[in-house]
Design an enzyme around this catalytic site. Structure first.
Site, PDB file in Angstrom:
ATOM      1  N   GLY A  45       0.816  -1.217   0.000  1.00  0.00           N
ATOM      2  CA  GLY A  45       0.000   0.000   0.000  1.00  0.00           C
ATOM      3  C   GLY A  45       0.846   1.262   0.000  1.00  0.00           C
ATOM      4  O   GLY A  45       0.556   2.226  -0.715  1.00  0.00           O
ATOM      5  N   CYS A  46       1.900   1.254   0.790  1.00  0.00           N
ATOM      6  CA  CYS A  46       2.768   2.434   0.880  1.00  0.00           C
ATOM      7  C   CYS A  46       3.521   2.655  -0.423  1.00  0.00           C
ATOM      8  O   CYS A  46       3.747   3.791  -0.839  1.00  0.00           O
ATOM      9  CB  CYS A  46       3.719   2.296   2.056  1.00  0.00           C
ATOM     10  N   THR A  47       3.896   1.570  -1.090  1.00  0.00           N
ATOM     11  CA  THR A  47       4.580   1.677  -2.377  1.00  0.00           C
ATOM     12  C   THR A  47       3.625   2.238  -3.427  1.00  0.00           C
ATOM     13  O   THR A  47       3.986   3.154  -4.178  1.00  0.00           O
ATOM     14  CB  THR A  47       5.136   0.307  -2.811  1.00  0.00           C
TER      15      THR A  47
END
Length: 156
Positions: A45-47
């Site tokens: 998700g952060c990527t």
């Protein structure tokens, strides 16, 4: 959940960031910026979120917006993430979660029945006067960059 409300002054900060940089509210005085809080570098998700913002940087730059990602990760993990994903905007380290607490994004989370404290994926758009212009809580990583760009354009 606390943190600043729309129209309130953005909390002050100074943090170490990727690329040997230091980011601070004082250095950004007079210019709009986005602080986006993400739970952990190099996770799916952060990527997705970081790459979406990186892709939108040319358009965001035209609005005069500076983007800063903030996570509880230590600098080595942040540097590795930034380099692997070719992220040019600063990723800041908030290991003691002081800035996250000031923004109300250090929250109790739950995963597979286990409760723990962590960063809520949230973003705050700060106008050139240092006031909160937009708040996004529980951000959807793939839609975030478009939401930020729309709000940044509205700042004028």
């Amino acid at each position: 959940m606390s943190g600043p409300a729309l129209g309130e002054a953005a909390p002050d900060f100074t943090l170490a960031a990727s690329g040997g940089r230091t980011v601070s509210a004082a250095a950004l005085k007079g210019a709009p910026y986005l602080l986006y809080f993400y739970p952990k570098a190099s996770t799916p998700g952060c990527t997705t979120q970081a790459c979406g913002i990186q892709e939108a940087l040319p358009a965001l730059g035209k609005t005069g917006l500076t983007v800063i990602g903030v996570s509880p990760d230590a600098m080595p993990a942040i540097e590795k993430f930034a380099k692997k994903q070719n992220l040019t905007f600063p990723l800041a380290s908030d290991p003691e979660h002081q800035l996250a607490e000031a923004y109300g994004t250090w929250v109790e989370k739950q995963f597979m029945g286990r409760r723990y404290m962590g960063f809520e994926r949230s973003s705050f758009l700060v106008d050139k006067h240092g006031k909160i212009a937009a708040i996004w809580r529980k951000v959807k990583p793939d839609a975030h960059a478009a939401q930020v760009l729309e709000a940044a354009k509205a700042l004028g």
